[in-house]
Design an enzyme around this catalytic site. Structure first.
Site, mmCIF file in Angstrom:
data_model
loop_
_atom_site.group_PDB
_atom_site.id
_atom_site.type_symbol
_atom_site.label_atom_id
_atom_site.label_comp_id
_atom_site.label_asym_id
_atom_site.label_seq_id
_atom_site.Cartn_x
_atom_site.Cartn_y
_atom_site.Cartn_z
ATOM 1 N N LYS A 54 0.853 -1.193 0.000
ATOM 2 C CA LYS A 54 0.000 0.000 0.000
ATOM 3 C C LYS A 54 0.894 1.250 0.000
ATOM 4 O O LYS A 54 1.956 1.229 -0.614
ATOM 5 C CB LYS A 54 -1.000 -0.058 1.162
ATOM 6 C CG LYS A 54 -1.771 -1.394 1.157
ATOM 7 C CD LYS A 54 -2.965 -1.427 2.040
ATOM 8 C CE LYS A 54 -3.651 -2.782 1.921
ATOM 9 N NZ LYS A 54 -4.890 -2.886 2.670
ATOM 10 N N HIS A 135 -8.250 -2.819 -6.329
ATOM 11 C CA HIS A 135 -8.193 -3.062 -4.884
ATOM 12 C C HIS A 135 -9.323 -2.287 -4.206
ATOM 13 O O HIS A 135 -9.742 -1.233 -4.683
ATOM 14 C CB HIS A 135 -6.825 -2.612 -4.342
ATOM 15 C CG HIS A 135 -6.641 -2.983 -2.905
ATOM 16 N ND1 HIS A 135 -7.124 -2.202 -1.884
ATOM 17 C CD2 HIS A 135 -6.053 -4.058 -2.329
ATOM 18 C CE1 HIS A 135 -6.832 -2.790 -0.723
ATOM 19 N NE2 HIS A 135 -6.193 -3.920 -0.967
ATOM 20 N N GLY A 211 -7.466 -4.888 6.927
ATOM 21 C CA GLY A 211 -6.850 -3.994 7.902
ATOM 22 C C GLY A 211 -7.595 -3.888 9.215
ATOM 23 O O GLY A 211 -7.336 -3.006 10.021
HETATM 24 O O1 LIG Z 1 -4.196 -6.036 -0.369
HETATM 25 C C1 LIG Z 1 -4.246 -6.460 0.777
HETATM 26 C C2 LIG Z 1 -5.452 -6.344 1.545
HETATM 27 O O2 LIG Z 1 -5.993 -5.066 1.490
HETATM 28 C C3 LIG Z 1 -5.337 -6.895 2.925
HETATM 29 O O3 LIG Z 1 -4.740 -5.976 3.815
HETATM 30 P P1 LIG Z 1 -4.461 -6.475 5.308
HETATM 31 O O4 LIG Z 1 -3.700 -7.764 5.195
HETATM 32 O O5 LIG Z 1 -3.652 -5.390 5.933
HETATM 33 O O6 LIG Z 1 -5.787 -6.686 5.947
#
Ligand SMILES: O=C[C@H](O)COP(=O)(O)O
Length: 288
Positions: A54, A135, A211
């Site tokens: 991200k 995404h 998240g």
């Molecule tokens: O691209 C990944 C997803 O948005 C998952 O994010 P996370 O593992 O931080 O929940």
């Protein structure tokens, strides 16, 4: 076809048929620590783990990630990291060759007056093969609609890239028993622009699990993955349904990855926060 259950009380999942060659496939040195239900694993699909950084990182922290990505990583897992656009070249130049590098977005055109955008051709020019598209943060923070995401997927594939289109329902949609309707509509929008399924990995990421620390249970994730594979069988063909990787994303961690990886239709993960930490290697090696 019945609907996907919204929470507790998941009904028995529909599984891919057992395959004798799955049971007898060779195990790596990692297998001793992972107890997979081999009867429901598919031997056709290589396990795939993507790390989505991200909007995180700088050159110093990327150096740290590069260090732990030396592994050892299971040779049975295809690994890709998605980094911020400005670090694509730095990451590609420093990451081990057995780790692919993905952009987190790109535009639907090759060039032109599109300030702030980048094209698949530019990503390829930096030596990167992959792009994550659609995404949930692109869909819901930046309001990208299904049609735009589909066109981006189409152009990226036409440009020779490999693509990770993301789909998934929001909490109110799951609670309203609309999960199946939502993810099928997202798949239907993608379909006309997918010219080569062999370069597509579908990421199912329930928005409510991203998240938040609220991971879908292995049964909840498996249930949606099995439905998506059925959708591919009905709307594309058997070969695509059997060979396309469908990976799960949403609070995947070193502590839950092995249980998720045992499910027959979960072919890997798209990992956010945990991909920035050394234990990401444990997730990569979850299936051995
Ligand atoms: O691209 C990944 C997803 O948005 C998952 O994010 P996370 O593992 O931080 O929940």
């Amino acid at each position: 076809m019945g609907g996907i259950t919204s929470g507790v009380g998941i009904r028995a999942e529909e599984r891919v048929p057992d395959r004798a060659d799955d049971i007898h496939q060779p195990h790596s040195e990692y297998s001793s620590t992972v107890h997979c239900d081999l009867s429901i694993m598919s031997g056709q699909r290589k396990f795939f783990v993507g790390g989505n950084w991200k909007m995180n990182g700088d050159k110093a922290s990327i150096d740290g990630i590069v260090s732990f990505m030396k592994g050892p990583l299971s040779p049975n897992t295809e690994v890709v990291v998605g980094c911020p656009q400005c670090y694509l070249m730095y990451t590609r130049q420093n990451m081990p060759d057995n780790v692919g590098v993905a952009a987190q977005n790109c535009y639907k055109s090759a060039k032109g007056a599109f300030t702030g955008e980048i094209s698949p051709g530019m990503i390829k020019d930096l030596g990167c093969e992959w792009v994550i598209l659609g995404h949930s943060e692109r869909r819901h923070v930046f309001n990208e609609p299904d049609q735009l995401i589909s066109e981006k997927v189409g152009h990226a594939l036409e440009s020779g890239m490999k693509v990770i289109p993301c789909i998934g329902e929001k909490l109110d949609e799951r609670e309203g028993n609309r999960t199946e309707e939502v993810v099928f509509a997202q798949m239907k929008a993608l379909l006309p622009n997918i010219s080569d399924w062999s370069r597509v990995v579908i990421a199912y990421e329930p928005v409510w699990a991203i998240g938040t620390g609220k991971t879908a249970t292995p049964d909840q994730a498996q249930e949606v993955h099995a439905k998506l594979r059925q959708w591919l069988r009905k709307n594309v063909n058997d070969q695509v349904a059997d060979s396309t990787r469908i990976i799960y994303g949403g609070s995947v961690s070193p502590s839950n990855c092995e249980e998720l990886a045992k499910k027959g239709d979960i072919d890997g993960f798209l990992v956010g926060g945990a991909s920035l930490k050394p234990d990401f290697v444990k997730i990569i090696n979850a299936r051995g």
